[in-house]
Design a protein around this motif. Structure first.
Motif, PDB file in Angstrom:
ATOM      1  N   ARG A  45      41.390  21.129  36.060  1.00 56.14           N
ATOM      2  CA  ARG A  45      41.444  20.158  34.964  1.00 56.14           C
ATOM      3  C   ARG A  45      41.990  20.887  33.743  1.00 56.14           C
ATOM      4  O   ARG A  45      41.369  21.841  33.260  1.00 56.14           O
ATOM      5  CB  ARG A  45      40.045  19.647  34.666  1.00 56.14           C
ATOM      6  CG  ARG A  45      39.470  18.867  35.830  1.00 56.14           C
ATOM      7  CD  ARG A  45      37.997  18.712  35.667  1.00 56.14           C
ATOM      8  NE  ARG A  45      37.485  17.653  36.496  1.00 56.14           N
ATOM      9  CZ  ARG A  45      36.205  17.330  36.580  1.00 56.14           C
ATOM     10  NH1 ARG A  45      35.302  17.990  35.858  1.00 56.14           N
ATOM     11  NH2 ARG A  45      35.811  16.353  37.358  1.00 56.14           N
TER      12      ARG A  45
ATOM     13  N   VAL B  70      36.865  16.603  25.864  1.00 50.31           N
ATOM     14  CA  VAL B  70      37.352  17.326  27.052  1.00 50.31           C
ATOM     15  C   VAL B  70      36.703  18.702  27.237  1.00 50.31           C
ATOM     16  O   VAL B  70      36.871  19.321  28.289  1.00 50.31           O
ATOM     17  CB  VAL B  70      38.888  17.520  27.009  1.00 50.31           C
ATOM     18  CG1 VAL B  70      39.607  16.177  26.964  1.00 50.31           C
ATOM     19  CG2 VAL B  70      39.325  18.411  25.852  1.00 50.31           C
TER      20      VAL B  70
ATOM     21  N   SER C 155      33.807  20.125  27.843  1.00 49.40           N
ATOM     22  CA  SER C 155      32.938  20.551  28.948  1.00 49.40           C
ATOM     23  C   SER C 155      33.572  20.207  30.306  1.00 49.40           C
ATOM     24  O   SER C 155      33.120  20.667  31.342  1.00 49.40           O
ATOM     25  CB  SER C 155      31.566  19.880  28.832  1.00 49.40           C
ATOM     26  OG  SER C 155      31.747  18.486  28.841  1.00 49.40           O
ATOM     27  N   TRP C 156      34.637  19.436  30.270  1.00 49.77           N
ATOM     28  CA  TRP C 156      35.339  18.985  31.472  1.00 49.77           C
ATOM     29  C   TRP C 156      36.407  19.990  31.921  1.00 49.77           C
ATOM     30  O   TRP C 156      36.651  20.206  33.109  1.00 49.77           O
ATOM     31  CB  TRP C 156      35.959  17.625  31.144  1.00 49.77           C
ATOM     32  CG  TRP C 156      37.009  17.063  32.034  1.00 49.77           C
ATOM     33  CD1 TRP C 156      36.801  16.253  33.116  1.00 49.77           C
ATOM     34  CD2 TRP C 156      38.438  17.211  31.917  1.00 49.77           C
ATOM     35  NE1 TRP C 156      38.015  15.891  33.671  1.00 49.77           N
ATOM     36  CE2 TRP C 156      39.028  16.471  32.951  1.00 49.77           C
ATOM     37  CE3 TRP C 156      39.276  17.909  31.030  1.00 49.77           C
ATOM     38  CZ2 TRP C 156      40.419  16.398  33.140  1.00 49.77           C
ATOM     39  CZ3 TRP C 156      40.646  17.838  31.206  1.00 49.77           C
ATOM     40  CH2 TRP C 156      41.206  17.088  32.254  1.00 49.77           C
TER      41      TRP C 156
ATOM     42  N   GLN D 191      32.764  25.240  29.978  1.00 46.04           N
ATOM     43  CA  GLN D 191      32.291  25.874  31.217  1.00 46.04           C
ATOM     44  C   GLN D 191      32.377  27.399  31.118  1.00 46.04           C
ATOM     45  O   GLN D 191      33.232  27.929  30.414  1.00 46.04           O
ATOM     46  CB  GLN D 191      33.195  25.464  32.379  1.00 46.04           C
ATOM     47  CG  GLN D 191      33.189  24.018  32.753  1.00 46.04           C
ATOM     48  CD  GLN D 191      34.177  23.819  33.894  1.00 46.04           C
ATOM     49  OE1 GLN D 191      34.186  24.566  34.854  1.00 46.04           O
ATOM     50  NE2 GLN D 191      35.015  22.801  33.766  1.00 46.04           N
TER      51      GLN D 191
END
Ligand code: NCD
Length: 323
Positions: free
Chosen positions: A172, A233, A235-236, A274
């Motif tokens: 991602r 966006v 944490s994605w 992350q």
């Protein structure tokens, strides 16, 4: 040179680029990318082991830069010299060359090709590298044509993602900042369309991704989101690709002033990301990433710069027919 690369093969063992111009990322399908990345890793090993080689001895590269550059010009020059070649840098002095007398780009490249084997060109106009290539018999490498493309930057960006995260598929990737004028974003996005990725584009309204490119993305079937907020966006994302607002492309500087400080990646923002995420930036940064982020192991932008030299070594050796 006008040499076209046409043959589509699954895995490549033979140099696909001898004599080729490098003008656009559209010249790179996955087999060619894999081939190039393997050569770049060999260059890295060789530099770490021996510092350099004689592969491009007696070959000469001109770096013709009509726009400012630190990384692109110096990494091309370092790449050529690490391979034993020589360089004629016209990087600070274009205003002292005959360009200031009104000499055209075609005449300038037709002059420089008399003395050299390859020309690396950065120019403020979209399409300028293609025009230069039409007039020049030696390979032209596009080092940025205005707000158009910056193929070698996108190649080193993709190489960095592959090295840092071990894959490109299933990632991602969020692009943040000036997506309208940022040529590195345009080239990297086009390369990513060949992979099974999810994309997010984060920008102020004024500098959203150009519509034609967004349509290309949509047509590819890739999952894509647009937003104004990094918070949507952070944490994605597996990759946060941050860019500067391209001041030099604005005709109305008040619009630049309005959005120049729109984003700043700080340790507080990084705390929401992350653990395996990486932050990239083609650089220069002018406030988009706080210096206090630099020591975070996820800050990949210095490693990204180093990778640029290995990719450019591989490209130079490839177009000069030495791989
Ligand atoms: C980029 C460029 O010139 O497009 N810089 C670079 O080549 N590393 C990005 C930028 O100038 O913002």
């Amino acid at each position: 040179m006008l040499r076209q690369i046409t043959d589509q093969v699954k895995r490549i063992d033979v140099n696909p680029f001898p004599g080729a111009d490098i003008l656009s990322v559209s010249q790179f399908d996955r087999p060619r990318l894999e081939w190039l990345f393997a050569r770049a890793l060999e260059m890295q090993d060789m530099v770490k082991r021996d510092g350099g080689s004689d592969l491009l001895r007696h070959k000469l590269m001109v770096a013709l830069f009509y726009e400012p550059s630190t990384r692109t010009s110096s990494s091309f020059i370092a790449a050529m010299e690490r391979l034993g070649g020589s360089t004629v840098p016209i990087t600070q002095g274009v205003q002292y060359s005959s360009v200031s007398k009104g000499e055209s780009l075609p005449d300038t490249v037709r002059t420089l090709e008399q003395y050299s084997d390859v020309i690396v060109l950065r120019h403020p106009e979209i399409g300028s590298a293609r025009i230069a290539a039409d007039y020049c018999r030696k390979p032209i490498i596009n080092a940025g044509d205005g707000a158009g493309e910056h193929p070698t930057q996108a190649l080193l960006d993709l190489f960095t993602i592959q090295k840092e995260l071990g894959r490109i598929d299933k990632l991602r990737i969020a692009m943040v900042g000036d997506l309208k004028y940022g040529r590195t974003v345009h080239s990297l996005t086009r390369l990513l369309l060949q992979y099974d990725v999810e994309l997010a584009f984060v920008s102020p309204e004024l500098v959203r991704l150009p519509l034609d490119l967004m349509n290309e993305v949509r047509k590819s079937g890739i999952s894509v989101e647009e937003t104004y907020h990094v918070a949507d966006v952070i944490s994605w994302a597996d990759v946060l690709y941050v860019t500067r607002v391209q001041k030099e492309r604005f005709s109305d500087l008040s619009q630049y002033e309005e959005i120049k400080n729109f984003y700043e990646i700080t340790p507080e923002i990084m705390a929401q990301a992350q653990e395996q995420m990486i932050v990239m930036h083609p650089l220069p940064r002018v406030g988009e990433i706080a210096y206090s982020v630099d020591n975070d192991p996820r800050a990949a932008y210095f490693r990204q710069m180093e990778n640029g030299m290995y990719i450019r070594m591989a490209i130079l050796a490839a177009v000069l027919g030495k791989l």
